[in-house]
Design an enzyme around this catalytic site. Structure first.
Site, mmCIF file in Angstrom:
data_model
loop_
_atom_site.group_PDB
_atom_site.id
_atom_site.type_symbol
_atom_site.label_atom_id
_atom_site.label_comp_id
_atom_site.label_asym_id
_atom_site.label_seq_id
_atom_site.Cartn_x
_atom_site.Cartn_y
_atom_site.Cartn_z
ATOM 1 N N ASN A 85 -8.388 3.567 8.281
ATOM 2 C CA ASN A 85 -7.806 2.399 8.944
ATOM 3 C C ASN A 85 -8.012 2.371 10.451
ATOM 4 O O ASN A 85 -7.939 1.320 11.058
ATOM 5 C CB ASN A 85 -6.312 2.299 8.613
ATOM 6 C CG ASN A 85 -5.598 3.612 8.727
ATOM 7 O OD1 ASN A 85 -5.967 4.597 8.082
ATOM 8 N ND2 ASN A 85 -4.576 3.668 9.555
ATOM 9 N N GLY A 130 0.805 -1.216 0.000
ATOM 10 C CA GLY A 130 0.000 0.000 0.000
ATOM 11 C C GLY A 130 0.840 1.269 0.000
ATOM 12 O O GLY A 130 0.541 2.221 -0.729
ATOM 13 N N SER A 131 1.893 1.280 0.791
ATOM 14 C CA SER A 131 2.706 2.500 0.894
ATOM 15 C C SER A 131 3.329 2.837 -0.451
ATOM 16 O O SER A 131 3.317 3.992 -0.888
ATOM 17 C CB SER A 131 3.812 2.331 1.938
ATOM 18 O OG SER A 131 3.255 2.059 3.194
ATOM 19 N N CYS A 184 1.626 2.228 13.352
ATOM 20 C CA CYS A 184 2.791 3.035 13.018
ATOM 21 C C CYS A 184 3.076 4.082 14.079
ATOM 22 O O CYS A 184 4.200 4.495 14.254
ATOM 23 C CB CYS A 184 2.589 3.734 11.674
ATOM 24 S SG CYS A 184 1.692 2.740 10.503
ATOM 25 N N SER A 204 -3.292 -3.414 -0.776
ATOM 26 C CA SER A 204 -2.180 -4.117 -0.134
ATOM 27 C C SER A 204 -2.600 -5.541 0.220
ATOM 28 O O SER A 204 -3.717 -5.764 0.686
ATOM 29 C CB SER A 204 -1.774 -3.361 1.127
ATOM 30 O OG SER A 204 -0.822 -4.109 1.844
ATOM 31 N N GLY A 205 -1.689 -6.488 0.026
ATOM 32 C CA GLY A 205 -2.011 -7.895 0.271
ATOM 33 C C GLY A 205 -2.172 -8.264 1.730
ATOM 34 O O GLY A 205 -3.071 -9.037 2.093
ATOM 35 N N HIS A 206 -1.320 -7.705 2.599
ATOM 36 C CA HIS A 206 -1.306 -8.238 3.968
ATOM 37 C C HIS A 206 -2.486 -7.789 4.823
ATOM 38 O O HIS A 206 -2.625 -8.213 5.963
ATOM 39 C CB HIS A 206 0.032 -7.936 4.653
ATOM 40 C CG HIS A 206 0.238 -6.528 5.098
ATOM 41 N ND1 HIS A 206 0.023 -6.123 6.397
ATOM 42 C CD2 HIS A 206 0.652 -5.424 4.429
ATOM 43 C CE1 HIS A 206 0.321 -4.838 6.509
ATOM 44 N NE2 HIS A 206 0.697 -4.385 5.325
ATOM 45 N N THR A 212 12.735 -8.221 -10.417
ATOM 46 C CA THR A 212 12.090 -9.516 -10.630
ATOM 47 C C THR A 212 10.829 -9.589 -9.782
ATOM 48 O O THR A 212 10.847 -9.267 -8.597
ATOM 49 C CB THR A 212 13.070 -10.650 -10.257
ATOM 50 O OG1 THR A 212 14.261 -10.456 -11.024
ATOM 51 C CG2 THR A 212 12.477 -12.012 -10.557
HETATM 52 C C1 LIG Z 1 -1.793 -0.632 5.936
HETATM 53 C C2 LIG Z 1 -2.181 0.557 5.171
HETATM 54 C C3 LIG Z 1 -1.316 1.140 4.237
HETATM 55 C C4 LIG Z 1 0.093 0.642 4.020
HETATM 56 O O1 LIG Z 1 0.128 -0.583 3.348
HETATM 57 P P1 LIG Z 1 1.477 -1.422 3.383
HETATM 58 O O2 LIG Z 1 1.211 -2.572 2.479
HETATM 59 O O3 LIG Z 1 1.702 -1.830 4.803
HETATM 60 O O4 LIG Z 1 2.570 -0.541 2.875
HETATM 61 C C5 LIG Z 1 -1.754 2.226 3.521
HETATM 62 N N1 LIG Z 1 -2.983 2.718 3.696
HETATM 63 C C6 LIG Z 1 -3.852 2.200 4.576
HETATM 64 C C7 LIG Z 1 -5.209 2.781 4.707
HETATM 65 C C8 LIG Z 1 -3.475 1.106 5.348
HETATM 66 O O5 LIG Z 1 -4.336 0.600 6.227
#
Ligand SMILES: *Cc1c(COP(=O)(O)O)cnc(C)c1O
Length: 395
Positions: free
Chosen positions: A154, A73-74, A327, A202-204, A240
């Site tokens: 978030n 996401g970042s 964070c 973002s995947g996680h 890659t």
């Molecule tokens: C977790 C989060 C991100 C960052 O994503 P990462 O994959 O950890 O870099 C960005 N925006 C929101 C709203 C998030 O909750």
């Protein structure tokens, strides 16, 4: 180690699901070839990426050519915002509109751009944590290059009027980016219907591993190369490919969309249970908006309680939750999200975010609500702040 029994911090990160793990394993152990290589295991990897791109695109209502895989996401936020900003500046447009409670991946990127001479308008989010589409409209200027507003917050889960904002931006020919990291696991999104030009995922946050994400960029918008080197991601992001991660992301997005409605119903019920118990506690505040919210994320503030102590007490009971975003929990600054809602520092400090996943069970929620009121009472009994608050009341 590994003693957390009840994990209620899914907005911070999620576990990798069995389904996702099984989908990705072959690309770690068998089809581990470099997707750029022409022999079979390379081609298999390359086909897997192509398939993953199509699946992700379809789930968002986009075209495969509009999906770029990233590290998360970042990175997607940075890439989208910096690209549009640079192109805007080249055309004399150096104004950006955002909200006061974006993720730091957006806010810190914008602060960096401010140092480079951009002007940023931070829209208010009001007490309920929702941006007003008409505020976006009034903030638009002839030199506005970009509007970036998150899909769902978030920390409090509030859902923003994305389709309305998208329509306004399209009408005024201003590009619109949304950080949809929190929304992707819980909401059906259609980038075309909602007039979204760029979107980060973002995947996680949805049961894929950490370190993979995507950026949707509508056709016709030219992305600026982000990492130079090889020709991966159409020559715009070298390196890659994270093949297993990309496969995992597509599998996770597919899985989420399949169980979404059912999971949201379940979360609504659990959230109501938590709400009914927590609101019995004196001097507590529900943060956000009950209706326009990801059902699995709830946030409360307890007066006279220190957030970190609350988390430690919950941890002793084997429960993982959050206070402010992960964070910022390393620092003593109260959450910028809660301050944007108008909370005073002391109240913002005593906040608790509970965020569920499709794996959250009713037993876990019952366990949480059976211990939470006792913990609050105990912490308040030791708190000088609480003593002061209640003394004032008894005067
Ligand atoms: C977790 C989060 C991100 C960052 O994503 P990462 O994959 O950890 O870099 C960005 N925006 C929101 C709203 C998030 O909750």
């Amino acid at each position: 180690m590994f003693s957390t029994k009840i994990y209620l911090d899914n907005a911070a990160t999620t576990k990798v699901s069995d389904r996702v793990l099984n989908a990705m394993l072959p690309y770690l152990k068998e089809a581990y070839g470099n997707p750029s290589s022409i022999y079979t295991i390379g081609r298999e990897a390359s086909i897997a990426i192509t398939n993953a791109r199509s699946r992700c695109a379809e789930l968002l209502g986009a075209k495969p050519a509009e999906i770029y895989f990233t590290s998360g996401g970042s990175e997607s936020d940075n890439w989208a915002i910096r690209t549009v900003a640079a192109q805007g500046a080249a055309n004399g447009k150096k104004h950006i509109i955002t909200s006061a409670f974006e993720h730091h991946a957006v806010l810190h990127t914008l602060q960096d751009l401010e140092k480079q001479g951009f002007e940023v308008t931070y829209l208010p989010v009001y007490e309920n944590g929702i941006v007003k589409a008409e505020d976006v409209k009034s903030a638009l200027r002839p030199d506005t290059a970009l509007v970036t507003i998150m899909y769902a917050n978030n920390e409090i889960g509030t859902i923003q009027p994305i389709a309305e904002i998208g329509a306004i931006c399209r009408e005024h020919k201003v590009l619109f980016h949304t950080d949809a990291v929190q929304a992707i696991p819980h909401l059906h999104i259609d980038v075309v219907k909602e007039n979204i030009d760029l979107l980060s995922a973002s995947g996680h946050k949805l049961h894929a591993p950490k370190g993979v994400g995507l950026l949707y960029c509508r056709r016709g918008i030219r992305l600026t190369p982000y990492i130079s080197g090889g020709a991966q991601e159409r020559g715009l992001r070298a390196g890659t490919e994270n093949v297993s991660g990309i496969v995992a992301l597509a599998e996770a997005m597919t899985a989420a969309s399949e169980v979404m409605d059912e999971t949201n119903e379940k979360h609504k019920k659990y959230a109501k249970k938590i709400y009914d118990t927590v609101m019995q506690i004196p001097r507590v505040r529900f943060n956000g908006d009950w209706e326009h919210r990801i059902p699995g994320t709830v946030n409360f503030s307890f007066e006279g309680v220190e957030g970190e102590s609350l988390l430690l007490q919950l941890d002793l009971k084997g429960i993982a939750a959050s206070s402010g975003s992960a964070c910022t929990s390393g620092s003593l600054d109260p959450s910028h999200v809660l301050l944007a809602l108008g909370l005073v520092h002391e109240v913002a400090h005593g906040s608790l975010r509970i965020s569920m996943s499709e794996y959250t069970t009713e037993e876990e929620i019952d366990e949480l609500i059976s211990v939470l009121p006792g913990i609050i009472e105990k912490l308040r009994a030791m708190s000088p702040l609480w003593e002061r608050l209640t003394k004032e009341e008894n005067k």
